[in-house]
Design a protein around this motif. Structure first.
Motif, PDB file in Angstrom:
ATOM      1  N   ASP A 278       0.831  -1.204   0.000  1.00  0.00           N
ATOM      2  CA  ASP A 278       0.000   0.000   0.000  1.00  0.00           C
ATOM      3  C   ASP A 278       0.866   1.254   0.000  1.00  0.00           C
ATOM      4  O   ASP A 278       0.612   2.205  -0.750  1.00  0.00           O
ATOM      5  CB  ASP A 278      -0.915  -0.025   1.227  1.00  0.00           C
ATOM      6  CG  ASP A 278      -1.955   1.080   1.198  1.00  0.00           C
ATOM      7  OD1 ASP A 278      -2.723   1.145   0.227  1.00  0.00           O
ATOM      8  OD2 ASP A 278      -1.991   1.888   2.141  1.00  0.00           O
ATOM      9  N   LEU A 279       1.892   1.258   0.849  1.00  0.00           N
ATOM     10  CA  LEU A 279       2.803   2.410   0.948  1.00  0.00           C
ATOM     11  C   LEU A 279       3.508   2.668  -0.378  1.00  0.00           C
ATOM     12  O   LEU A 279       3.540   3.802  -0.884  1.00  0.00           O
ATOM     13  CB  LEU A 279       3.830   2.150   2.052  1.00  0.00           C
ATOM     14  CG  LEU A 279       4.997   3.126   2.181  1.00  0.00           C
ATOM     15  CD1 LEU A 279       4.500   4.511   2.556  1.00  0.00           C
ATOM     16  CD2 LEU A 279       5.993   2.634   3.221  1.00  0.00           C
ATOM     17  N   LEU A 280       4.070   1.614  -0.954  1.00  0.00           N
ATOM     18  CA  LEU A 280       4.792   1.759  -2.217  1.00  0.00           C
ATOM     19  C   LEU A 280       3.840   2.156  -3.339  1.00  0.00           C
ATOM     20  O   LEU A 280       4.148   3.015  -4.171  1.00  0.00           O
ATOM     21  CB  LEU A 280       5.493   0.445  -2.564  1.00  0.00           C
ATOM     22  CG  LEU A 280       6.624   0.013  -1.614  1.00  0.00           C
ATOM     23  CD1 LEU A 280       7.034  -1.425  -1.906  1.00  0.00           C
ATOM     24  CD2 LEU A 280       7.821   0.943  -1.749  1.00  0.00           C
ATOM     25  N   GLY A 281       2.670   1.523  -3.365  1.00  0.00           N
ATOM     26  CA  GLY A 281       1.714   1.802  -4.426  1.00  0.00           C
ATOM     27  C   GLY A 281       1.206   3.226  -4.380  1.00  0.00           C
ATOM     28  O   GLY A 281       1.132   3.903  -5.413  1.00  0.00           O
ATOM     29  N   ARG A 282       0.844   3.713  -3.182  1.00  0.00           N
ATOM     30  CA  ARG A 282       0.368   5.095  -3.072  1.00  0.00           C
ATOM     31  C   ARG A 282       1.437   6.085  -3.530  1.00  0.00           C
ATOM     32  O   ARG A 282       1.123   7.140  -4.081  1.00  0.00           O
ATOM     33  CB  ARG A 282      -0.007   5.399  -1.618  1.00  0.00           C
ATOM     34  CG  ARG A 282      -1.279   4.741  -1.142  1.00  0.00           C
ATOM     35  CD  ARG A 282      -1.477   5.022   0.342  1.00  0.00           C
ATOM     36  NE  ARG A 282      -2.579   4.278   0.914  1.00  0.00           N
ATOM     37  CZ  ARG A 282      -3.838   4.691   0.911  1.00  0.00           C
ATOM     38  NH1 ARG A 282      -4.144   5.857   0.370  1.00  0.00           N
ATOM     39  NH2 ARG A 282      -4.791   3.962   1.453  1.00  0.00           N
ATOM     40  N   ALA A 283       2.708   5.728  -3.248  1.00  0.00           N
ATOM     41  CA  ALA A 283       3.816   6.612  -3.620  1.00  0.00           C
ATOM     42  C   ALA A 283       4.154   6.527  -5.112  1.00  0.00           C
ATOM     43  O   ALA A 283       5.097   7.182  -5.573  1.00  0.00           O
ATOM     44  CB  ALA A 283       5.043   6.269  -2.788  1.00  0.00           C
TER      45      ALA A 283
ATOM     46  N   TRP B 287      -2.808  -8.367  -2.701  1.00  0.00           N
ATOM     47  CA  TRP B 287      -3.127  -8.042  -4.099  1.00  0.00           C
ATOM     48  C   TRP B 287      -4.138  -6.903  -4.176  1.00  0.00           C
ATOM     49  O   TRP B 287      -4.099  -6.069  -5.086  1.00  0.00           O
ATOM     50  CB  TRP B 287      -3.660  -9.284  -4.817  1.00  0.00           C
ATOM     51  CG  TRP B 287      -2.603 -10.295  -5.136  1.00  0.00           C
ATOM     52  CD1 TRP B 287      -2.429 -11.515  -4.558  1.00  0.00           C
ATOM     53  CD2 TRP B 287      -1.561 -10.160  -6.105  1.00  0.00           C
ATOM     54  NE1 TRP B 287      -1.345 -12.165  -5.098  1.00  0.00           N
ATOM     55  CE2 TRP B 287      -0.793 -11.351  -6.060  1.00  0.00           C
ATOM     56  CE3 TRP B 287      -1.194  -9.161  -7.006  1.00  0.00           C
ATOM     57  CZ2 TRP B 287       0.310 -11.568  -6.879  1.00  0.00           C
ATOM     58  CZ3 TRP B 287      -0.092  -9.367  -7.829  1.00  0.00           C
ATOM     59  CH2 TRP B 287       0.645 -10.557  -7.764  1.00  0.00           C
ATOM     60  N   GLY B 288      -5.046  -6.844  -3.212  1.00  0.00           N
ATOM     61  CA  GLY B 288      -6.023  -5.759  -3.180  1.00  0.00           C
ATOM     62  C   GLY B 288      -5.366  -4.404  -2.976  1.00  0.00           C
ATOM     63  O   GLY B 288      -5.806  -3.392  -3.546  1.00  0.00           O
ATOM     64  N   ALA B 289      -4.299  -4.372  -2.152  1.00  0.00           N
ATOM     65  CA  ALA B 289      -3.562  -3.117  -1.954  1.00  0.00           C
ATOM     66  C   ALA B 289      -2.920  -2.659  -3.260  1.00  0.00           C
ATOM     67  O   ALA B 289      -2.918  -1.459  -3.588  1.00  0.00           O
ATOM     68  CB  ALA B 289      -2.496  -3.305  -0.871  1.00  0.00           C
ATOM     69  N   LEU B 290      -2.385  -3.610  -4.018  1.00  0.00           N
ATOM     70  CA  LEU B 290      -1.789  -3.259  -5.312  1.00  0.00           C
ATOM     71  C   LEU B 290      -2.867  -2.784  -6.281  1.00  0.00           C
ATOM     72  O   LEU B 290      -2.665  -1.808  -7.025  1.00  0.00           O
ATOM     73  CB  LEU B 290      -1.040  -4.462  -5.893  1.00  0.00           C
ATOM     74  CG  LEU B 290      -0.314  -4.219  -7.223  1.00  0.00           C
ATOM     75  CD1 LEU B 290       0.764  -3.147  -7.055  1.00  0.00           C
ATOM     76  CD2 LEU B 290       0.295  -5.510  -7.762  1.00  0.00           C
ATOM     77  N   LEU B 291      -4.013  -3.454  -6.266  1.00  0.00           N
ATOM     78  CA  LEU B 291      -5.115  -3.043  -7.141  1.00  0.00           C
ATOM     79  C   LEU B 291      -5.578  -1.628  -6.798  1.00  0.00           C
ATOM     80  O   LEU B 291      -5.829  -0.810  -7.695  1.00  0.00           O
ATOM     81  CB  LEU B 291      -6.276  -4.032  -6.990  1.00  0.00           C
ATOM     82  CG  LEU B 291      -7.499  -3.790  -7.885  1.00  0.00           C
ATOM     83  CD1 LEU B 291      -7.138  -3.904  -9.362  1.00  0.00           C
ATOM     84  CD2 LEU B 291      -8.609  -4.788  -7.532  1.00  0.00           C
ATOM     85  N   GLY B 292      -5.662  -1.317  -5.509  1.00  0.00           N
ATOM     86  CA  GLY B 292      -6.051   0.034  -5.091  1.00  0.00           C
ATOM     87  C   GLY B 292      -5.054   1.076  -5.555  1.00  0.00           C
ATOM     88  O   GLY B 292      -5.439   2.193  -5.956  1.00  0.00           O
ATOM     89  N   ALA B 293      -3.769   0.716  -5.526  1.00  0.00           N
ATOM     90  CA  ALA B 293      -2.740   1.649  -6.000  1.00  0.00           C
ATOM     91  C   ALA B 293      -2.853   1.869  -7.507  1.00  0.00           C
ATOM     92  O   ALA B 293      -2.645   2.985  -8.013  1.00  0.00           O
ATOM     93  CB  ALA B 293      -1.355   1.109  -5.648  1.00  0.00           C
TER      94      ALA B 293
END
Length: 641
Positions: free
Chosen positions: A414-419, A441-447
């Protein structure tokens, strides 16, 4: 005259010899010293006291208990040998036998306990004594978390024709695997024991491990007069721990009313209630509980668990200053105290404060655990603190001696994806020592939704729907990625998938408390008594937002919205309705707090920022993952969410 124990551990002769002229029998003095916790003196008196008459069944159990309290396994064995020498074993009264069996069990000497039971002449021993022996051994096995051993002893007990009682069940039920609990419940019912208060309480707690339904059924079947404080606490906890906050609060209301029969809540009750208030965002009920705590439990600050619940409640309901004050006033803090505050600041986007708290916790010698590090990494993610998050994640194995779990990887993705570091997030998933779950995988999808990356989004979507095929939120995310990038064929494809699998989008809902009542709003919902005024206000506010976007030039309202607000309308998200209700019903200048079940969408985020400026009001919105504080046209998330 006997004196208190020496601080050096040495016992003076005067401490144990006793007064020869004391009217209290010699054996009674041993029992009294044991009851007072003066175990060394009790054993010294037994060793040096008057040998006539010899130790008997009244003195020896007390001596056995004292040996156990001092962790003297050899002493217990000596008492056992002495009892056998005096002819008090293998058959004796229940008290001595229970003391020996319990002591062997507590000291981890279960083979000795089994041997003692094996040596009992069951046929010539009183049935109550035999039952006590079996109960003691079952309790010992339960103490050491040996459920198979518990049931082996219970099976033997029944095979020998010994009737079990409530004490048997109270030892056995908490140790039973969840699937076995109904069978034990049936046995208890046939034996006429299931309706007893202590046994019913035990079954409520056992069923709660698998959900609240059966626990509630047992509670509801209890006669009202049989329900005690433990009954209410058990059923409240069952609902709170299983995420059924609304039901938990309703039970609390009943407990405080006529159904409670005068039972007053204690700290255990209030912890469950506060947990539900935190989960639901029920500020009014939580503040009532806090008032009760301050008025009726003046020493509550010494109760770490209760203070932790209060801190968590305030932090999750948007009152960080109160949470911080409670934390500062605690005379002693646990890691849970620190974690509740760290997580609270993280939810509000104050990652820098969360990191400072974490480091302060470390400086006080408190070693972080997995939950604390999840709170820290989540705080870094919400605040966009890439470097800090990376640093603490890398320190887990070495500095903190913790093995990263799935939750930690979810936070990091989530941290990496948001950034915007999507490739780095994907590489981290590939390097995980365990298979990624749906949350990762959901965190990556959200990013991918944030950064409109269709290709990687499709990869994440493919993985996540295999792991969680019925989670509607992931389908909505993928459809939104297609919408944002203008790929309408992709949107249609996702909708077809949802229809084929019988999935429907979870309806958005928001609620706001006003004058002790919770007002719930669904998207496009017209059921509220003030619906006409609410919709009229939302239409006016949307017009103001559009004018502000176009530099003050008036634009026409969308077709359909120019009609009366009572006409069927579309696109009115629940948080807009809740905020409009707040503007209509609260005093000017007061903060409006809204709880929402889903993530705030981009359109509503812009709407709330603008309305906070034009209305000169502050809105605190708790969505599915964090808090947003809208004031003077800006949001505390700094548009990073």
């Amino acid at each position: 005259m006997a004196t208190g124990p020496s601080t050096s551990g040495q016992i003076s002769t005067a401490a144990f010899a006793g007064d020869a002229n004391s009217p209290e029998p010699w054996s009674s003095r041993v029992r009294t010293l044991t009851r007072l916790g003066r175990h060394r003196e009790a054993l010294a008196l037994l060793r040096h006291g008057d040998p006539s008459p010899p130790p008997h069944a009244l003195a020896l159990p007390a001596a056995v208990i004292s040996c156990t309290a001092l962790a003297l396994a050899a002493g217990v064995a000596q008492m056992h040998a002495l009892a056998a020498k005096r002819g008090l074993l293998p058959a004796s009264d229940a008290y001595l036998l229970s003391a020996l069996l319990s002591s062997y069990s507590r000291l981890g000497l279960l083979p000795r306990a089994h041997q003692l039971l094996d040596e009992m002449p069951l046929a010539s021993t009183a049935p109550t004594t035999v039952r006590t022996a079996f109960n003691s051994l079952i309790s010992g096995c339960a103490l050491h978390a040996l459920p198979a051993a518990c049931f082996a002893v219970f099976s033997r007990m029944r095979a020998t024709g010994v009737r079990f009682d409530a004490i048997t069940l109270m030892a056995l039920v908490p140790s039973a695997p969840l699937g076995v609990v109904p069978q034990l419940h049936a046995l208890a019912a046939r034996a006429g024991l299931a309706s007893g208060t202590t046994v019913a309480n035990c079954f409520i707690s056992a069923y709660a491990r698998g959900g609240a339904a059966l626990a509630r059924q047992v509670f509801d079947e209890m006669p009202r007069t049989s329900r005690d404080l433990v009954s209410w606490n058990a059923v409240l906890s069952a609902h709170a721990q299983n995420g059924l906050g609304v039901d938990a609060l309703e039970l609390y209301r009943r407990m405080r009313g006529l159904d409670g029969g005068g039972v007053e809540p204690d700290a255990v009750t209030l912890v469950s209630v506060l947990s539900s208030c935190a989960h639901l965002g029920a500020r009014g009920v939580g503040l009532d509980v806090e008032r009760y705590v301050r008025e009726r439990l003046p020493g509550f600050r010494a109760n770490v668990q209760l203070c932790n619940a209060l801190i968590n409640f305030h932090a999750r309901c948007g009152s960080l200053p109160q949470a911080q004050q409670l934390f500062d006033e605690m005379p002693k803090r646990s890691i849970v105290s620190w974690t509740a505050l760290i997580t609270g600041y993280g939810m509000h986007g104050h990652g820098d404060v969360a990191v400072n708290l974490f480091e302060a916790m470390m400086s006080e010698g408190i070693q972080p655990d997995n939950v604390a590090t999840v709170g820290l990494l989540s705080a870094c993610s919400h605040a966009g603190m890439y470097d800090e998050g990376r640093k603490h994640f890398s320190a887990m194995k070495g500095t903190y001696q913790l093995r990263p779990m799935l939750e930690h990887y979810t936070c990091m993705v989530d941290l990496l994806g948001r950034a915007g570091r999507l490739d780095e997030a994907r590489d981290l998933i590939s390097s995980m020592p365990m298979l990624a779950d749906g949350a990762v995988w959901g965190a990556l999808l959200g990013a991918c939704k944030i950064h409109k990356n269709v290709e990687m989004g499709e990869e994440a979507f493919e993985h996540v729907i295999k792991l969680e095929p019925s989670n509607v939120g992931y389908y909505v995310l993928m459809a939104n990625i297609y919408t944002d990038t203008g790929q309408l064929d992709g949107v249609a494809k996702v909708r077809v998938m949802m229809k084929q699998r019988g999935l429907k989008k979870e309806p958005g809902c928001s609620y706001i408390e006003h004058k002790g009542k919770v007002h719930l709003f669904m998207a496009d919902d017209h059921s509220h008594p003030q619906a006409k005024r609410i919709y009229e206000l939302v239409v006016k506010l949307e017009q103001l937002v559009k004018e502000k976007k176009t530099g003050g030039v008036s634009v026409s309202v969308d077709e359909g919205r120019a009609e009366k607000a009572t006409a069927p309308l579309v696109g009115f998200h629940s948080e807009k309705l809740a905020v409009a209700f707040g503007l209509l019903n609260t005093e000017a200048g007061s903060e409006i707090v809204v709880i929402k079940n889903l993530r705030v969408c981009d359109d509503c985020h812009v709407f709330l920022k603008t309305v906070s400026a034009v209305s000169n009001r502050a809105f605190l919105i708790r969505d599915a993952s964090r808090f947003h504080r809208f004031e003077d046209g800006t949001c505390s998330c700094r548009d990073y969410w």
